[in-house]
Enzyme design. Structure first.
Site, PDB file in Angstrom:
ATOM      1  N   ASN A 151     -29.357   7.438 -56.354  1.00 55.73           N
ATOM      2  CA  ASN A 151     -28.220   7.745 -57.353  1.00 55.73           C
ATOM      3  C   ASN A 151     -27.189   6.813 -57.402  1.00 55.73           C
ATOM      4  O   ASN A 151     -26.660   6.499 -58.457  1.00 55.73           O
ATOM      5  CB  ASN A 151     -27.922   9.104 -57.379  1.00 55.73           C
ATOM      6  CG  ASN A 151     -27.447   9.417 -55.906  1.00 55.73           C
ATOM      7  OD1 ASN A 151     -27.635   8.758 -54.689  1.00 55.73           O
ATOM      8  ND2 ASN A 151     -26.403  10.453 -55.735  1.00 55.73           N
ATOM      9  N   GLU A 249     -26.419  13.345 -44.948  1.00 57.77           N
ATOM     10  CA  GLU A 249     -25.733  13.446 -46.207  1.00 57.77           C
ATOM     11  C   GLU A 249     -26.636  13.984 -47.297  1.00 57.77           C
ATOM     12  O   GLU A 249     -27.267  13.001 -47.630  1.00 57.77           O
ATOM     13  CB  GLU A 249     -24.786  12.473 -46.535  1.00 57.77           C
ATOM     14  CG  GLU A 249     -23.512  12.794 -47.445  1.00 57.77           C
ATOM     15  CD  GLU A 249     -23.827  13.139 -48.581  1.00 57.77           C
ATOM     16  OE1 GLU A 249     -24.163  14.326 -48.969  1.00 57.77           O
ATOM     17  OE2 GLU A 249     -23.806  12.209 -49.366  1.00 57.77           O
ATOM     18  N   CYS A 283     -24.379  13.921 -55.572  1.00 55.68           N
ATOM     19  CA  CYS A 283     -24.400  14.964 -54.610  1.00 55.68           C
ATOM     20  C   CYS A 283     -23.208  15.936 -54.844  1.00 55.68           C
ATOM     21  O   CYS A 283     -23.328  16.916 -54.484  1.00 55.68           O
ATOM     22  CB  CYS A 283     -24.733  14.697 -53.208  1.00 55.68           C
ATOM     23  SG  CYS A 283     -23.475  13.494 -52.754  1.00 55.68           S
ATOM     24  N   GLU A 462     -18.794  11.273 -42.869  1.00 54.73           N
ATOM     25  CA  GLU A 462     -18.775   9.790 -43.059  1.00 54.73           C
ATOM     26  C   GLU A 462     -17.353   9.466 -43.396  1.00 54.73           C
ATOM     27  O   GLU A 462     -16.528  10.519 -43.618  1.00 54.73           O
ATOM     28  CB  GLU A 462     -19.495   9.292 -44.108  1.00 54.73           C
ATOM     29  CG  GLU A 462     -21.202   9.448 -43.616  1.00 54.73           C
ATOM     30  CD  GLU A 462     -22.085   8.884 -44.587  1.00 54.73           C
ATOM     31  OE1 GLU A 462     -22.262   9.158 -45.796  1.00 54.73           O
ATOM     32  OE2 GLU A 462     -22.351   7.706 -44.527  1.00 54.73           O
TER      33      GLU A 462
HETATM   34  O1  TXE Z   1     -34.875  11.822 -52.606  1.00 57.69           O
HETATM   35  P1  TXE Z   1     -35.582  11.384 -50.794  1.00 57.69           P
HETATM   36  P2  TXE Z   1     -35.788  11.807 -53.747  1.00 57.69           P
HETATM   37  C1  TXE Z   1     -32.047  14.893 -53.885  1.00 57.69           C
HETATM   38  C2  TXE Z   1     -32.023  15.582 -55.318  1.00 57.69           C
HETATM   39  C3  TXE Z   1     -33.253  14.921 -55.479  1.00 57.69           C
HETATM   40  C4  TXE Z   1     -34.020  15.086 -54.333  1.00 57.69           C
HETATM   41  C5  TXE Z   1     -35.204  14.189 -54.288  1.00 57.69           C
HETATM   42  O2  TXE Z   1     -32.193  16.801 -55.468  1.00 57.69           O
HETATM   43  O3  TXE Z   1     -34.070  15.523 -56.776  1.00 57.69           O
HETATM   44  O4  TXE Z   1     -33.074  14.933 -53.610  1.00 57.69           O
HETATM   45  O5  TXE Z   1     -34.874  12.950 -54.610  1.00 57.69           O
HETATM   46  C6  TXE Z   1     -36.325   7.898 -48.174  1.00 57.69           C
HETATM   47  N1  TXE Z   1     -38.562   9.395 -44.031  1.00 57.69           N
HETATM   48  N2  TXE Z   1     -30.964  13.887 -53.745  1.00 57.69           N
HETATM   49  O6  TXE Z   1     -37.009  12.110 -53.579  1.00 57.69           O
HETATM   50  O7  TXE Z   1     -36.940  11.264 -50.998  1.00 57.69           O
HETATM   51  C7  TXE Z   1     -36.496   7.356 -49.624  1.00 57.69           C
HETATM   52  O8  TXE Z   1     -37.356   6.323 -49.539  1.00 57.69           O
HETATM   53  C8  TXE Z   1     -37.781   8.432 -44.008  1.00 57.69           C
HETATM   54  C9  TXE Z   1     -29.682  14.221 -53.453  1.00 57.69           C
HETATM   55  O9  TXE Z   1     -35.581  10.408 -54.445  1.00 57.69           O
HETATM   56  O10 TXE Z   1     -34.620  12.192 -50.087  1.00 57.69           O
HETATM   57  C10 TXE Z   1     -35.056   6.947 -50.137  1.00 57.69           C
HETATM   58  O11 TXE Z   1     -34.867   5.767 -49.722  1.00 57.69           O
HETATM   59  N3  TXE Z   1     -37.096   8.133 -45.194  1.00 57.69           N
HETATM   60  C11 TXE Z   1     -29.152  12.677 -52.823  1.00 57.69           C
HETATM   61  C12 TXE Z   1     -34.302   8.024 -49.134  1.00 57.69           C
HETATM   62  O12 TXE Z   1     -35.167   8.698 -48.380  1.00 57.69           O
HETATM   63  C13 TXE Z   1     -37.833   8.708 -46.228  1.00 57.69           C
HETATM   64  C14 TXE Z   1     -29.492  11.515 -53.506  1.00 57.69           C
HETATM   65  C15 TXE Z   1     -33.940   9.296 -50.317  1.00 57.69           C
HETATM   66  O13 TXE Z   1     -35.119   9.597 -50.856  1.00 57.69           O
HETATM   67  C16 TXE Z   1     -38.780   9.764 -46.112  1.00 57.69           C
HETATM   68  C17 TXE Z   1     -30.822  11.630 -53.759  1.00 57.69           C
HETATM   69  C18 TXE Z   1     -39.328  10.064 -44.726  1.00 57.69           C
HETATM   70  N4  TXE Z   1     -40.243  10.792 -44.591  1.00 57.69           N
HETATM   71  C19 TXE Z   1     -31.664  12.507 -54.037  1.00 57.69           C
HETATM   72  N5  TXE Z   1     -38.998  10.341 -47.043  1.00 57.69           N
HETATM   73  C20 TXE Z   1     -27.719  12.801 -52.510  1.00 57.69           C
HETATM   74  N6  TXE Z   1     -27.536  13.725 -51.441  1.00 57.69           N
HETATM   75  O14 TXE Z   1     -26.752  12.318 -53.084  1.00 57.69           O
HETATM   76  C21 TXE Z   1     -38.391   9.540 -48.102  1.00 57.69           C
HETATM   77  N7  TXE Z   1     -37.268   8.732 -47.451  1.00 57.69           N
END
Ligand code: TXE
Length: 484
Positions: A151, A249, A283, A462
């Site tokens: 994001n 986070e 977020c 953070e």
């Molecule tokens: O996030 P992911 P996604 C929320 C938001 C969104 C949902 C899913 O609701 O719809 O999360 O988004 C890495 N081990 N937020 O699927 O999967 C992945 O490659 C290690 C809120 O895109 O959590 C990426 O680099 N790493 C949020 C990172 O984790 C892993 C912002 C985030 O991806 C992994 C984004 C694993 N097993 C989404 N699986 C905020 N707090 O701002 C994935 N990743």
């Protein structure tokens, strides 16, 4: 023709060792703009070897002033290339270029400048006893893994990279596979700044493959993760047996509380920004607006009219307010939530559908800013994180009611309170189960303050000294003086 992005390991550009790649899709045009390495455990092993070697090299004895100098050089170079970074961020994410230029990239620059200053002025404690003196030194954690979402790609990666470098760690960074470009540019900039090879390693790939290999690697002693709550739980479970330092986070379902005595114009525009900034994909976004009954009708009318007036479309146009969401799949998710809200009795008073766009954006992942009323805190739409341009508005009667509704969700990241009454501002803020509260503003940031959430929004803080502490291990040395 699409570009080929590479990993950066030990100061070298590298493809994935298995030769596999992933397509990077521009969500605004639904076209492939580059390929990235689909890295796996072997690539993480290689990055760990490079990071371990760098930890033993000149980086180990670098001074705080030298590291601050690197951070400033990195900041200056990003600033000089701001346009290029902003265009790249917009292409990867679908966000308006104007937003990337005014928020994402300037904030990345500020992150480096801030932590350059912080490390220059950092101090540690001294605790004297009648017969001894204790002093605390901070050592780097060692090799740290930084896993970041799509994001705010550069903004969040640099928020972790700058303090990790400041404290003398070596890094293995894995950006989201959906937004790889600015991280790759950053690796180039860090390399050009003269940071020794192997200090900053960038490994692209899928979360379940490259990300998982970082979290599970015993030599990586700390992981700082920003992303979804479900993924965060998985990261925590995988990292725990290794006793890694962990910063999480995660998601939010943040309330915007609007009281009868607020400045209505300011509250409406503040709530609008909180709801739809970055297509609602921050977020901290205020995705649940709670409005006191005396101004409820007036608020809904003004808010809805302003939401309908937002321009959705071409991210490169200066007049665009809302760009594309991150992917077609994510747009489908947002759309499904509109259906959920309708089934729950909600009324869609603005948006709720895909806009009709022409030309290169006809197949883009766009969604109209959506406002839903007639739902309450028992509904999925008010409880689950949608993470898109969708907001609900609920009514409350008094402060107790507002606090109760605000605290019903599993998340606890942030809230904003809009009121003209100082007493209400302080009392309500203190009763909210969130890590952060803004009063009569939203996302007004000072990089020194603690940033993070409670409940399912994460673990740790953070910002300022919190980041410096996370990226270091405190060691106390007690010197006995008693025999003299
Ligand atoms: O996030 P992911 P996604 C929320 C938001 C969104 C949902 C899913 O609701 O719809 O999360 O988004 C890495 N081990 N937020 O699927 O999967 C992945 O490659 C290690 C809120 O895109 O959590 C990426 O680099 N790493 C949020 C990172 O984790 C892993 C912002 C985030 O991806 C992994 C984004 C694993 N097993 C989404 N699986 C905020 N707090 O701002 C994935 N990743």
């Amino acid at each position: 023709m699409s570009a080929t992005l590479t990993n950066w390991i030990g100061g070298q550009k590298q493809a994935a060792s298995a030769g596999k790649t992933l397509d990077n899709i521009c969500p605004a045009t639904n076209t492939c703009i580059s390929t990235i390495p689909r890295s796996g455990a072997v690539d993480i092993d290689n990055a760990v070897a490079a990071a371990r070697k760098a930890l033993k090299g000149p980086w180990r004895t670098s001074t705080a002033a030298e590291r601050a100098g690197y951070l400033e050089t990195i900041a200056n170079t990003i600033e000089a290339r701001l346009e290029e970074f902003a265009q790249a961020e917009s292409r990867d994410t679908g966000k308006p270029v104007a937003l990337a230029k005014s928020v994402d990239i300037p904030r990345a620059i500020a992150n480096f400048r801030f932590f350059a200053g912080a490390i220059r002025h950092d101090e540690t404690g001294c605790h004297s006893m009648p017969d001894a003196i204790n002093y605390t030194v901070r050592k780097p954690v060692g090799i740290v893994g930084l896993i970041t979402p799509w994001n705010l790609p550069l903004y969040l990666l640099t928020w972790k990279t700058a303090p990790a470098l400041a404290m003398g760690n070596t890094i293995i960074a894995k950006p989201s596979e959906l937004t790889p470009t600015t991280a790759t540019l950053l690796a180039e900039v860090i390399h050009e700044a003269g940071v020794p090879a192997g200090v900053f390693n960038l490994v692209h790939g899928l979360g379940q493959e490259a990300g998982q290999a970082i979290v599970g690697h015993p030599a990586i002693r700390g992981v700082s993760f920003t992303g979804g709550t479900t993924t965060g739980a998985h990261v925590a479970a995988s990292a725990a047996p290794h006793f890694k330092k962990l910063s999480l986070e995660l998601g939010g379902k943040n309330a915007t509380l609007v009281f009868d005595d607020c400045d209505l114009d300011k509250a409406v525009s503040g709530a609008l920004r909180a709801a739809f900034a970055n297509q609602g994909q921050i977020c901290l976004c205020g995705s649940r607006i709670l409005v006191q009954e005396g101004i409820y009708d007036a608020f809904v009318e003004r808010f809805t009219n302003q939401a309908k007036g937002l321009t959705v479309g071409d991210p490169t146009a200066a007049s665009t307010n809302i760009g594309a969401v991150i992917s077609q799949a994510h747009r489908d998710k947002v759309e499904q939530y509109v259906a959920v809200a309708r089934e729950e009795g909600g009324t869609v008073v603005a948006g709720g559908k895909r806009p009709t766009l022409n030309g290169p954006f006809a197949d883009g992942a766009f969604f109209e800013p959506t406002v839903i009323t007639d739902v309450d805190e028992t509904c999925r739409i008010t409880q689950e994180e949608v993470f898109g341009p969708l907001v609900t508005i609920q009514r409350f009667s008094n402060a107790d009611d507002a606090v109760r509704i605000a605290n019903t969700v599993r998340y606890g990241l942030s809230a904003s309170v809009w009121t003209g009454n100082l007493d209400t501002a302080h009392k309500v803020s203190a009763r909210l189960d969130t890590g952060m509260v803004w009063v009569n503003t939203w996302l007004h940031r000072d990089l020194r303050v603690p940033f993070g959430g409670v409940k399912d929004s994460g673990v740790g803080r953070e910002g300022g000294t919190w980041s410096l502490e996370f990226f270091s291990e405190a060691q106390n040395i007690c010197v006995y003086l008693g025999d003299n």
